[in-house]
Scaffold this motif. Structure first.
Motif, mmCIF file in Angstrom:
data_model
loop_
_atom_site.group_PDB
_atom_site.id
_atom_site.type_symbol
_atom_site.label_atom_id
_atom_site.label_comp_id
_atom_site.label_asym_id
_atom_site.label_seq_id
_atom_site.Cartn_x
_atom_site.Cartn_y
_atom_site.Cartn_z
ATOM 1 N N UNK A 82 0.846 -1.192 0.000
ATOM 2 C CA UNK A 82 0.000 0.000 0.000
ATOM 3 C C UNK A 82 0.883 1.244 0.000
ATOM 4 N N UNK A 83 0.682 2.157 -0.958
ATOM 5 C CA UNK A 83 1.549 3.350 -1.022
ATOM 6 C C UNK A 83 1.407 4.220 0.223
ATOM 7 N N UNK A 84 2.494 4.859 0.575
ATOM 8 C CA UNK A 84 2.506 5.858 1.639
ATOM 9 C C UNK A 84 2.875 7.200 1.034
ATOM 10 N N UNK A 85 2.034 8.222 1.262
ATOM 11 C CA UNK A 85 2.208 9.535 0.649
ATOM 12 C C UNK A 85 3.158 10.393 1.476
ATOM 13 N N UNK A 109 6.785 19.144 -3.379
ATOM 14 C CA UNK A 109 7.355 17.870 -3.833
ATOM 15 C C UNK A 109 6.487 16.711 -3.363
ATOM 16 N N UNK A 110 6.382 15.672 -4.226
ATOM 17 C CA UNK A 110 5.549 14.502 -3.942
ATOM 18 C C UNK A 110 6.357 13.225 -4.174
ATOM 19 N N UNK A 111 6.176 12.228 -3.303
ATOM 20 C CA UNK A 111 6.755 10.905 -3.526
ATOM 21 C C UNK A 111 6.010 9.875 -2.661
ATOM 22 N N UNK A 112 6.222 8.614 -3.013
ATOM 23 C CA UNK A 112 5.534 7.525 -2.305
ATOM 24 C C UNK A 112 6.518 6.422 -1.947
ATOM 25 N N UNK A 113 6.168 5.693 -0.893
ATOM 26 C CA UNK A 113 6.827 4.426 -0.579
ATOM 27 C C UNK A 113 6.008 3.292 -1.203
ATOM 28 N N UNK A 114 6.664 2.162 -1.479
ATOM 29 C CA UNK A 114 5.961 0.995 -2.025
ATOM 30 C C UNK A 114 6.036 0.874 -3.527
ATOM 31 N N UNK A 130 -1.793 10.775 -8.981
ATOM 32 C CA UNK A 130 -1.982 11.640 -7.819
ATOM 33 C C UNK A 130 -3.310 12.371 -7.934
ATOM 34 N N UNK A 131 -4.106 12.273 -6.866
ATOM 35 C CA UNK A 131 -5.324 13.074 -6.750
ATOM 36 C C UNK A 131 -5.068 14.097 -5.653
ATOM 37 N N UNK A 132 -4.883 15.347 -6.049
ATOM 38 C CA UNK A 132 -4.494 16.392 -5.113
ATOM 39 C C UNK A 132 -5.684 17.131 -4.503
ATOM 40 N N UNK A 133 -6.899 16.686 -4.816
ATOM 41 C CA UNK A 133 -8.080 17.393 -4.316
ATOM 42 C C UNK A 133 -8.468 18.552 -5.191
ATOM 43 N N UNK A 134 -7.508 19.108 -5.883
ATOM 44 C CA UNK A 134 -7.747 20.209 -6.816
ATOM 45 C C UNK A 134 -7.557 19.747 -8.260
ATOM 46 N N UNK A 135 -6.720 18.737 -8.463
ATOM 47 C CA UNK A 135 -6.414 18.234 -9.791
ATOM 48 C C UNK A 135 -5.864 16.815 -9.677
ATOM 49 N N UNK A 136 -6.059 16.020 -10.764
ATOM 50 C CA UNK A 136 -5.518 14.662 -10.831
ATOM 51 C C UNK A 136 -4.546 14.579 -12.002
ATOM 52 N N UNK A 137 -3.370 13.962 -11.769
ATOM 53 C CA UNK A 137 -2.355 13.820 -12.817
ATOM 54 C C UNK A 137 -1.492 12.604 -12.500
ATOM 55 N N UNK A 138 -0.559 12.283 -13.398
ATOM 56 C CA UNK A 138 0.319 11.119 -13.210
ATOM 57 C C UNK A 138 1.777 11.529 -13.199
ATOM 58 N N UNK A 139 2.562 10.772 -12.432
ATOM 59 C CA UNK A 139 4.016 10.863 -12.451
ATOM 60 C C UNK A 139 4.559 9.497 -12.866
ATOM 61 N N UNK A 140 5.635 9.483 -13.628
ATOM 62 C CA UNK A 140 6.164 8.241 -14.189
ATOM 63 C C UNK A 140 6.967 7.422 -13.192
ATOM 64 N N UNK A 141 7.284 7.985 -12.039
ATOM 65 C CA UNK A 141 8.051 7.238 -11.051
ATOM 66 C C UNK A 141 7.503 7.523 -9.656
ATOM 67 N N UNK A 142 8.240 7.073 -8.644
ATOM 68 C CA UNK A 142 7.772 7.240 -7.271
ATOM 69 C C UNK A 142 7.884 8.667 -6.782
ATOM 70 N N UNK A 143 8.650 9.501 -7.467
ATOM 71 C CA UNK A 143 8.884 10.860 -7.011
ATOM 72 C C UNK A 143 10.040 10.912 -6.018
ATOM 73 N N UNK A 168 -7.131 19.902 2.108
ATOM 74 C CA UNK A 168 -7.299 19.049 0.943
ATOM 75 C C UNK A 168 -7.054 17.595 1.372
ATOM 76 N N UNK A 169 -7.712 16.672 0.693
ATOM 77 C CA UNK A 169 -7.451 15.242 0.892
ATOM 78 C C UNK A 169 -6.808 14.702 -0.368
ATOM 79 N N UNK A 170 -5.595 14.186 -0.244
ATOM 80 C CA UNK A 170 -4.865 13.701 -1.408
ATOM 81 C C UNK A 170 -4.639 12.187 -1.288
ATOM 82 N N UNK A 171 -4.556 11.533 -2.463
ATOM 83 C CA UNK A 171 -4.256 10.097 -2.528
ATOM 84 C C UNK A 171 -3.263 9.852 -3.656
ATOM 85 N N UNK A 172 -2.519 8.752 -3.517
ATOM 86 C CA UNK A 172 -1.581 8.325 -4.554
ATOM 87 C C UNK A 172 -1.876 6.866 -4.888
ATOM 88 N N UNK A 173 -1.988 6.550 -6.177
ATOM 89 C CA UNK A 173 -2.296 5.191 -6.636
ATOM 90 C C UNK A 173 -1.162 4.686 -7.515
#
Length: 251
Positions: A116-119, A134-139, A166-179, A202-207
């Motif tokens: 499960x990713x950690x934001x 800056x944004x990044x995830x574990x997992x 990434x769903x930032x609550x204001x916009x959704x977009x993709x990053x090609x790596x973990x950040x 804001x409530x943000x999620x990373x998938x």
């Protein structure tokens, strides 16, 4: 002629007269009680009763014991056989067919465990409008299931992370790596503060999106491998406060 003849004639006449004057006796059968047939018995009105399980009539001792009749146990059968089963010659039964490779792939897919990713954000917990965050995830890592071997085939799944949505609550977009923490490969800049959002955040999620493939080795394999649909796994909701930078012009 004998001297006793008149006496014999008188005696015979007396016998005949007595017989004619005596009451006429006729053998009339008595009225029997109503005929009844009890349960499990076959009877008629002549009082001849047959009970299932009893021996035949007569005065001998050859009659059977009372009670229902049961057939004798079959001879020469084991407990898992039944009467009427005919043994077919030819040795042992044929071996069962090997399972379908697709079924083993489904088993491996059900057993696969994806992290499960950690934001993470920088600044952490709070950022500001027009400030690059800056944004990044574990997992964000490869997933490989333990091999599953059944008969002459061995199945294994390998999943490779391809992107993060990434769903930032204001916009959704993709990053090609973990950040990264420096934000060089994945970052976001908010346009509005979170003051009007529920709780002021804001409530943000990373998938993480994994590409999954499988391989099969062995003589019973229907195919050597293939590709499965992508497997997305999302992080828990993560709150982020976005404020506005106040400037003081001295006026």
């Amino acid at each position: 002629m004998s001297a006793h003849t008149p006496t014999r004639r008188r005696t015979a006449a007396a016998v005949v007269a007595t017989a004619m004057t005596a009451p006429l006796l006729v053998a009339v059968p008595a009225h029997a009680a109503p005929c009844k047939v009890t349960k499990n018995k076959h009877a008629n009105c002549n009082k001849v009763v047959h009970t299932p399980g009893t021996g035949g009539g007569g005065t001998g001792t050859g009659g059977g014991d009372a009670g229902p009749w049961e057939p004798p146990a079959p001879e020469g059968l084991t407990p898992d056989e039944a009467p009427g089963v005919v043994e077919v010659p030819g040795g042992n039964a044929p071996a069962p067919a090997p399972p379908a490779t697709a079924d083993l792939v489904a088993m491996a897919q059900a057993a696969a465990e994806f992290p499960t990713p950690t934001v993470h954000t920088a600044p952490e917990g709070k950022t500001f409008v027009r400030l690059r965050t800056a944004l990044w995830v574990d997992g964000f890592e490869d997933v490989q299931t333990p091999p599953i071997t059944v008969g002459a085939q061995t199945i294994q799944l390998v999943a490779e992370p391809k992107s993060v949505t990434w769903n930032m609550g204001e916009k959704t977009f993709q990053c090609a790596d973990a950040g990264t923490k420096d934000g060089k490969t994945c970052s976001y800049t908010y346009r509005k503060s979170s003051a009007s959002r529920p709780g002021g955040k804001y409530t943000i999620t990373a998938t993480i999106n994994w590409d999954v493939r499988w391989t099969c080795e062995g003589d019973d394999c229907d195919s050597g491998g293939g590709v499965l649909p992508p497997n997305p796994v999302s992080s828990p909701d993560t709150p982020l406060v976005v404020g506005e930078i106040q400037t003081n012009t001295g006026q």
